[in-house]
Design an enzyme around this catalytic site. Structure first.
Site, PDB file in Angstrom:
ATOM      1  CE1 TYR A   1     -19.290  17.269 -14.864  1.00  0.00           C
ATOM      2  CE2 TYR A   1     -18.339  17.216 -12.670  1.00  0.00           C
ATOM      3  CZ  TYR A   1     -19.437  17.358 -13.492  1.00  0.00           C
ATOM      4  OH  TYR A   1     -20.673  17.598 -12.956  1.00  0.00           O
TER       5      TYR A   1
ATOM      6  CG  HIS B   1      -6.417  -0.610  -5.836  1.00  0.00           C
ATOM      7  ND1 HIS B   1      -5.239  -1.031  -5.243  1.00  0.00           N
ATOM      8  CD2 HIS B   1      -6.828   0.467  -5.109  1.00  0.00           C
ATOM      9  CE1 HIS B   1      -4.938  -0.235  -4.239  1.00  0.00           C
ATOM     10  NE2 HIS B   1      -5.887   0.676  -4.127  1.00  0.00           N
TER      11      HIS B   1
ATOM     12  NE  ARG C   1      -3.716   0.287   2.437  1.00  0.00           N
ATOM     13  CZ  ARG C   1      -4.604   0.128   3.414  1.00  0.00           C
ATOM     14  NH1 ARG C   1      -4.588   0.945   4.465  1.00  0.00           N
ATOM     15  NH2 ARG C   1      -5.480  -0.837   3.373  1.00  0.00           N
TER      16      ARG C   1
END
Length: 879
Positions: A132, A88, A42
């Protein structure tokens, strides 16, 4: 079912299902597993490709989606969904945030994601929502992923065993050093700055050529971090320590220039700021210093950044010291920050703090594996292709028989079997023949097959050499590194400076030179007010029965020296006093600097320059006297009282006078006066005591000692409030320890005692300075012009004892002018006195008031020994 059976079944269930363990063992085991996961999978990057798992998964998912640097952009939401669904299994926000960071030019040494849309800013603005923005891989990311399809790196099953994901990327450049890393896990953290790609690749090649290369040689190549925001890095020793051990500290300073605005006005322009500093917060913190008046020289702060680049404009007031302001900003804002290296990465599944040598070794070993695996893959494919090409070339010679055999076969499978049986082709060759298109049988294609066969022979031979010869393997690595450097390398942005520049800021330099009014009372209350407040209410705020001891207009850059009865002084810059209204009471001295209960302030001076040719004359009640250079009172630490003169416990400091050296006049309480040259008073330091000044009667004590030039007057204040003005020349010049003269007689009923004396210069008289008289119950102030002439022995009464009580101090509100030492006047005057004695044949006493020193006979006292002059007798001096 009986109760016994139920109990038995419950006991069996508990024994089967419930495990009895210590809490610390359970927590230790669970937390250990959790820690191992977050350390390895991680928060910390891999030393080989410099990527954390989430970053690696994002890049690989985009690669699998075909999102190369020359392909169209795809929505970030689609990418995040692909990564989350296949590789993931965490929240989409963490994936999108990692993707955004990899696209930010101000965070990465080289960006790995090419993003369209709002991807955040250096001002700390967050990126637009993932629906976006659009993204694709950058060229640098393609270099990290190159050859991944050639089984160059190991793959493992994903979280649901439906997909495969790489454990590391091939990485065609040392990404850990180029892009750096930051993260924190359980028990470990990492902070690696970005470095220049060209320099890192050059250092890697140097390490390949010379495995035992020294750190000094590497430091000549990799001179330090290269932040995407540029700026200046100071501290070559810190860089060396960090790259050698993995831990070190450097200073990152903004790059600034000065721009001239007007004749005496400049602006500071910030063009580059330290790495990971929020520009908007930086501008706000600088402007806050102006608003809070901590840095009053700043006129305005503006962020003028645009598409051309970063620009912060700091406009200064006229006459401001730009260097001082900039140093203050470096010290108190993020215009300059510390950067602490902590180069921790995962190496062989373990977190390790690594220097640059270990990182380069890890990368080089990784590249050896990658090139070896790729060469094996290419060799296998080349050999297979050569085998096929050989079959096709053989087939051309017997093409008619081959066609006849195929036409006579039932199907493809039967055709392959017949070709293998009749002509000895292998299964692979037979498959290629039966799938061959007829146009390929032209003479041109036959030539191409022969050419391809020759090329494959050469390639196979070269690949075998690479696999068998490590030097050739290393040469391949170096060649590919140079190609990446030429294609992706950029010039260094960050300037490296060898030494860390020490910033020394005097607080006084930050203070605007402003005239203020300072008042100090005899009870120890101190206040500083602006002139507007003083003009609005000239009557100061006072406690009952308190009075002003010091009341002057001073500069904020001046220093107050407050002397106490214990022989101490308080060093207090005016700017350190808190501003208040003139009508307020002020701050009590013990709230500023602690003094003893029976210690009182007796004299206050305002000093503008400690390097002037002036001296302090200090005298105690027992008549001990000494001179101290003004500059000896300058200190840098002033959190407590400082010794000015060593005073016995039974004695008190009673008189402090400042001025250029002149003759000294000592006054006792019972009006005994002795005037003698200041050359007879030794110049000591602040820690010593003094010498005896005159003989004092048992019931008398010294109240004052002043400097006095021949042209001066002095004011004598009696405890009953009378003031007598007298000329200095009326006091005969004598020697120290001689018998004093009596200024006025002591009457039996209601006698006058001298309480204080003030020197009055011609300049003060000309300027009509204010006289301040402090009394038991208050103080009064009036100009010199109101001192009416009086021939009375005790002077004229000015203080109403019923209203003000006993008089305590007298002060003239104007500094003594800084003139050259005036002992020479006293020497000349003494010469004239002796001459007068000779002329009158010692029959008449000398009238000191009528004798003046001729200017042409003035000689510096430190170069003259009067008793050895030939113009008067030795006996005359001894008298």
């Amino acid at each position: 079912m009986s109760k016994k059976d139920i109990k038995t079944r419950i006991d069996d269930f508990i024994e089967e299902k419930i495990v009895t363990e210590k809490l610390e063992d359970i927590v230790g085991d669970r937390f250990g597993r959790y820690s191992k996961y977050i350390i390895q999978d991680r928060a910390l990057p891999d030393a080989r490709d410099g990527l954390k798992p989430v970053q690696r998964r994002i890049l690989y998912a985009m690669y699998k989606m075909g999102m190369g640097s020359d392909k169209p952009y795809k929505k970030s939401a689609r990418i995040a969904g692909e990564v989350m669904g296949k590789y993931h299994p965490h929240g989409d926000s963490s994936i999108y945030e990692a993707m955004v960071r990899m696209s930010q030019y101000f965070k990465m040494g080289v960006t790995l994601v090419d993003m369209h849309g709002n991807n955040g800013s250096i001002d700390g603005d967050s990126a637009a929502a993932m629906r976006y923005t659009e993204a694709r891989l950058s060229k640098e990311a393609e270099a990290l992923l190159a050859d991944i399809e050639k089984r160059t790196v190991p793959f493992i099953p994903n979280f649901d065993d439906e997909e495969l994901e790489p454990t590391v990327l091939p990485a065609k450049f040392p990404n850990l050093l180029v892009n750096g890393a930051a993260g924190i896990s359980s028990g470990y953290a990492t902070k690696i700055p970005p470095h220049n790609l060209k320099e890192v690749i050059k250092a890697t090649i140097e390490k390949i050529d010379k495995p035992n290369v020294s750190i000094d040689k590497i430091l000549q190549i990799v001179t330090g971090p290269d932040f995407p925001t540029g700026a200046i890095v100071q501290g070559k020793e810190g860089i060396r320590q960090a790259l050698e051990t993995g831990a070190g500290k450097v200073i990152v300073r903004s790059k600034t220039v000065y721009e001239q605005m007007a004749k005496d006005q400049v602006r500071i322009v910030v063009e580059e700021i330290p790495y990971e500093v929020n520009k908007a917060e930086l501008v706000r913190s600088i402007d806050l210093l102006r608003v809070d008046k901590k840095l009053e020289d700043i006129l305005e702060v503006r962020d003028e950044s645009d598409r051309e680049g970063l620009r912060i404009s700091i406009e200064l007031k006229k006459g401001a010291n730009a260097d001082m302001v900039l140093n203050y900003l470096f010290k108190n804002t993020d215009l300059q920050v510390n950067y602490n290296y902590n180069m921790v990465a995962i190496s062989h599944q373990r977190p390790v703090q690594m220097g640059i040598m270990e990182i380069l070794d890890s990368y080089i070993n990784h590249q050896k594996e990658v090139i070896t695996n790729r060469s094996n893959f290419d060799l296998d494919r080349a050999e297979k292709r050569l085998h096929i090409v050989s079959g096709l070339i053989k087939m051309v010679d017997i093409v008619e028989e081959v066609i006849k055999t195929i036409r006579g076969s039932k199907n493809k499978s039967n055709s392959k079997d017949n070709l293998i049986k009749q002509f000895g082709f292998t299964d692979l060759q037979a498959e290629a023949i039966v799938t061959l298109q007829l146009y390929r049988l032209s003479s041109t294609d036959i030539d191409q097959l022969i050419k391809e066969s020759n090329e494959l022979d050469e390639r196979i031979l070269w690949l075998k050499d690479v696999l068998s010869d490590e030097q050739k393997l290393l040469s391949v690595i170096k060649k590919e590194l140079r190609e990446v450097s030429n294609k992706l390398g950029t010039d260094r942005k960050t300037l490296i400076e060898d030494e860390i520049e020490a910033i020394k800021i005097e607080k006084a330099d930050l203070i605007a030179d402003e005239q203020v009014r300072v008042g100090i009372t005899k009870d120890g209350y101190i206040k500083r007010a602006n002139l507007r407040s003083y003009t609005a209410s000239k009557q100061p705020g006072l406690k009952e029965n308190d009075g002003m001891l010091f009341n002057q207009e001073v500069s904020t850059k001046d220093t107050l020296l407050m002397f106490t009865t214990k022989g101490n002084y308080i060093f207090m810059p005016v700017y350190e006093l808190e501003e208040s209204k003139w009508k307020d009471l002020g701050a009590y001295i013990n709230n500023i600097i602690s003094i003893e209960k029976d210690e009182y302030i007796i004299k206050v001076f305002s000093i503008s320059d400690f390097e002037t040719n002036q001296y302090f004359l200090l005298t105690t009640e027992h008549g001990l006297i000494k001179q101290v250079l003004l500059k000896d009172f300058l200190v840098t630490r002033y959190s407590k009282t400082i010794r000015a003169m060593k005073v016995a416990s039974s004695d008190e400091l009673t008189s402090v006078e400042l001025g250029p050296k002149s003759s000294v006049i000592v006054f006792t309480k019972r009006a005994q006066v002795l005037r003698f040259p200041s050359a007879e008073v030794p110049i000591y330091g602040t820690q010593s005591g003094g010498i005896k000044s005159l003989k004092i009667a048992a019931n008398d004590k010294v109240v004052k000692a002043i400097y006095a030039a021949t042209s001066d007057d002095f004011l004598v204040l009696t405890h009953l409030g009378n003031i007598r003005r007298e000329r200095v020349v009326n006091m005969p010049l004598n020697k120290r320890l001689r018998t004093p003269i009596t200024l006025f007689s002591e009457r039996k009923k209601n006698p006058h005692f001298i309480r204080d004396v003030a020197r009055l210069t011609t300049q003060q008289d000309k300027e009509d300075s204010m006289i301040l008289v402090s009394c038991k119950k208050g103080s009064l102030e009036f100009p010199i012009s109101e001192l009416k002439p009086s021939v009375a022995e005790y002077g004229r009464a000015y203080v109403n004892e019923e209203e003000f009580g006993k008089a305590l101090f007298i002060n003239v509100d104007a500094p003594i002018e800084n003139v050259e030492e005036q002992d020479i006047l006293d020497a000349g005057e003494l010469i004239q006195e002796v001459r007068a004695k000779k002329e009158t044949k010692r029959k008449e006493p000398i009238d000191h008031a009528s004798v003046e020193a001729p200017k042409d006979e003035l000689v510096e006292d430190k170069k003259i020994h009067i008793k050895k002059l030939s113009l008067f007798d030795e006996d005359d001096w001894k008298e």
